[in-house]
Scaffold this active site. Structure first.
Site, PDB file in Angstrom:
ATOM      1  N   HIS A   1     -10.324   3.097  -0.937  1.00  0.00           N
ATOM      2  CA  HIS A   1     -10.513   2.640   0.438  1.00  0.00           C
ATOM      3  C   HIS A   1     -11.357   1.373   0.382  1.00  0.00           C
ATOM      4  CE1 HIS A   1     -10.001   4.533   4.649  1.00  0.00           C
ATOM      5  NE2 HIS A   1      -8.836   4.408   4.060  1.00  0.00           N
TER       6      HIS A   1
ATOM      7  N   HIS B   1       0.814  -1.207   0.000  1.00  0.00           N
ATOM      8  CA  HIS B   1       0.000   0.000   0.000  1.00  0.00           C
ATOM      9  C   HIS B   1       0.853   1.265   0.000  1.00  0.00           C
ATOM     10  CE1 HIS B   1      -3.813   2.065   0.570  1.00  0.00           C
ATOM     11  NE2 HIS B   1      -3.269   2.788   1.521  1.00  0.00           N
TER      12      HIS B   1
END
Length: 746
Positions: free
Chosen positions: A88, A42
């Site tokens: 998200h 990430h």
């Protein structure tokens, strides 16, 4: 370090050995936590970085490309458009409301950290089917996501002006929640996330630190399984009212010259902001966690450094200006806490009451994170799914299929979604939600910005390279349909597990297709996001690159929408169909197949079409424009009739292909999703000029009908294929999505 600890931190044995070499010793507990989040997929992009370099990122308007909190392009009058899209996904699956809400909050912070005032939000959402075995769960997730987006955006006072929602089986266990934010800033005063100036103080501002979100970046770098509920504590909790104060205080501080740099504490929290700011400035950052405001007792340095509590920023300010900085934040009922200073040694040094608990070179965390050129392998499924025997299709009745398509959740009106958003706050919004790409005025000028997000996972499943091209082309085409010239793009690349060669092949193909399309359409990528490991129990989502495009309209009064504007107007089809049904909504809905070749695309013709739209709109020759995408020309024509008070149209679509089965010709002509096609309307007197402009640019164009009456009549090859009252069609289209949530309420 035992394997259990490494697995918990998402690190391999080889990566741990690299950490030991970088430090010259065994890491402390806090240091292993810091490395785990900074070297997570990430944060480090370790599987994608080598391929992202292929994307074109420069252009005459680009003021800031990838590498900062957001990208920026010049829009004239000394102003810049600042924009970025983020995902998200994993948090929204675990806790839909807070996952989506904090996704909105995070992307807003990325924009105002650049010195821009956010003025618009868009979202690109993917869910599983609303009915069927997982329908109840999907409706719960979608309801929470939509409420979370609305709850945060509405509370902070930023309009959600557009976006898209699609539904397909591969997203049932892993929804996608991608959020784009657009802001406007002075072009010569963009703020960077950098730390410099030895001895300059480092300030923490915003909400207090808690235990929410710890290892959120690591969670976002792993697949899901049936134990995903256990990861619920990793989801952050947002406070939009705190963020509003933080936004205003930061923008006020940026009006002074006291600020050196600022960074959002997003993924990896305090860890990411300290080491990234230091690495960008070639400096060190030393902090003491005892000065970090905490809302829970007994927090360890490990927890403080890895917390992803929301609404927090890290500032580096000029030494001697501390009192001025603190006064500004006190004015907004915020406390600015000095937690450290900039150093000359290039290290991230973390202390706890004066005792050093972590000391790591910033470059080791940021610039020297592992980079993998992972194996790729063309998936075996492609040989099967690309084959489509159109002659074997049992062709239904076009009128009935038309109604079914209008009721498909992917095509149907998304009013149930956007009615929960404040679309007009701050009075910048020009076009009503659902009518076109999002369009916002640039106050103080005659200009406007148009924004669109697009991406068809079904196309990319069949052909990732071409699917990515189509995603950029459609987003740019939607912006052009509003009358804008596309000037920049941002991407959110959503894929499965990159450690599987077949998934990595999809990713590489998509990036290369996107790069080719960006060069051909002259649209640079200014930044974006990569979201990998979108899998649950080994089942990956469709490869889904979502592309956001920003375009510039020189005269806001020339903005176009999809709705037919006047009775008796000429209806012109720009572009031509080639009889393609592969990957279409029609093929999936009517024949339950995801097969065939996805639509082909001629990028030179696409660019010519977009230039034609912008020119014709600027010259006042068009009354409306709407691109043909899901559902083909028939659905596009119907949508042009909606929101008009029932204005109908009579259209004749001469078949654009030859085939032995007459009904198949009708299906492809009506519902095929060939690229680079737009339905426009014009005054009858302007019709010759539109056709002339199209001819000079090599864009196929033909008059296919007139507006009028209260019915939509579509003929094919001399026969009426669709004859439906606009009111009936609009009722089907407008109520289809809401119907699922009425069922849930009942």
């Amino acid at each position: 370090m035992n394997d259990e600890v490494l697995e918990r931190h998402g690190l391999t044995r080889e990566e741990y050995d690299r950490i030991v070499r970088a430090l010259g010793r065994e890491p402390s507990e806090t240091e292993i936590g810091i490395f785990s989040v900074m070297w997570s997929e990430h944060c480090s992009y370790k599987s994608s970085r080598v391929h992202l370099k292929k994307l074109p990122t420069r252009g005459p308007r680009v003021l800031q490309g990838p590498g900062e909190n957001a990208g920026a392009v010049d829009i004239g009058d000394g102003l810049a458009a600042v924009f970025k899209i983020e995902s998200h996904n994993h948090p929204s699956f675990i806790e839909p409301y807070q996952g989506a809400a904090t996704g909105v909050g995070g992307i807003i912070r990325d924009i105002f950290t650049m010195g821009a005032r956010p003025i618009a939000l868009l979202n690109a959402l993917r869910f599983g089917p609303l009915d069927g075995p997982d329908g109840v769960r999907t409706r719960r997730i979608m309801d929470g996501v939509v409420r979370g987006i609305g709850g945060y955006g509405n509370s902070i006072g930023i309009a959600t002006v557009g976006g898209e929602v699609a539904f397909d089986e591969p997203y049932a266990g892993n929804p996608l929640v991608n959020v784009l934010c657009l802001g406007v800033a002075p072009a010569n005063a963009l703020v960077k996330g950098t730390a410099s100036g030895i001895g300059n103080p480092v300030y923490y501002v915003g909400a207090k630190t808690g235990r929410d979100g710890i290892h959120g970046a690591t969670m976002a770098s792993a697949e899901f399984d049936d134990r995903s509920a256990e990861k619920r504590p990793a989801v952050q909790v947002g406070d939009p009212f705190m963020e509003k104060l933080l936004l205003e205080a930061c923008l006020e501080l940026m009006q002074t010259d006291a600020l050196i740099g600022v960074q959002d504490m997003g993924a990896a929290g305090l860890t990411c902001s300290t080491c990234e700011m230091g690495a960008r400035g070639g400096a060190g950052v030393e902090i003491d966690v005892m000065h970090v405001p905490q809302r829970e007792t007994g927090m360890t340095p490990y927890e403080i450094m890895l917390s992803e509590s929301q609404e927090r920023m890290l500032l580096v300010v000029k030494k001697g200006r501390e009192a001025e900085v603190e006064r500004i934040f006190e004015k907004w009922d915020l406390h600015a806490s000095r937690i450290g200073e900039v150093t000359a040694d290039g290290l991230l040094r973390v202390k706890d009451r004066g005792r050093v608990v972590a000391e790591i070179p910033n470059r080791a965390l940021v610039d020297e994170a592992p980079v993998y050129n992972r194996p790729v392998k063309r998936p075996a499924y492609l040989d099967e799914v690309r084959a489509l025997d159109v002659a074997s299709l049992t062709i239904g009745r076009p009128a009935a299929d038309f109604r079914r398509l209008l009721a498909s959740p992917t095509i149907a009106s998304k009013a149930w979604v956007y009615r929960q958003y404040d679309t007009m706050v701050r009075t910048n919004t020009i076009a009503a939600a659902g009518l076109t790409a999002g369009v916002v005025r640039i106050k103080g000028t005659e200009r406007a910005l148009a924004i669109s997000t697009d991406g068809n996972g079904r196309y990319c499943y069949l052909d990732p390279r071409r699917g990515a091209m189509l995603a950029l082309a459609e987003a740019a085409r939607n912006v052009a349909c509003a009358g804008a010239v596309p000037i920049g793009a941002t991407n959110c690349l959503n894929f499965g597990n990159p450690e599987r060669p077949e998934i990595m092949w999809q990713f590489v193909e998509a990036v290369e297709g996107l790069a080719e399309a960006c060069r051909a359409l002259d649209i640079p990528i200014t930044g974006g996001n990569v979201s990998l490991y979108n899998e649950t129990d080994g089942r990956a989502i469709y490869p889904t690159p979502v592309i956001g495009v920003v375009g510039l309209i020189e005269h806001a009064s020339r903005t176009l929408t999809r709705a037919f504007a006047a009775d008796g107007s000429s209806i012109i089809l720009l572009g031509e169909g080639t009889g393609e049904l592969g990957g279409s909504e029609y093929l999936k809905l009517v024949h339950n197949r995801v097969r065939g070749e996805c639509p082909s695309i001629d990028l030179a013709r696409e660019r010519a079409l977009q230039a034609l739209l912008a020119r014709a709109a600027a010259d006042g020759l068009l009354l409306s424009a709407h691109d043909c995408s899901d559902g083909g020309v028939a659905v596009a024509l119907a949508e042009c009739c909606f929101d008009t008070g029932g204005l109908g149209a009579v259209v004749d679509l001469t078949p654009e292909l030859s085939a032995s089965h007459e009904n198949l010709v009708s299906a492809a002509t009506l519902f095929g999703e060939s690229a680079s096609r737009v339905v426009v309307s014009s005054r009858v007197g302007d019709e010759p000029r539109v056709l002339e402009l199209a001819a000079t640019r090599g864009v196929p164009a033909r008059v296919i009908g007139r507006t009028g009456g209260t019915r939509l009549r579509v003929g094919v090859a001399g026969a009426v294929a669709i004859d439906c009252a606009v009111a009936e069609a609009e009722q089907i289209w407008s109520g289809a999505l809401e119907m699922f949530f009425r069922r849930t309420a009942a």
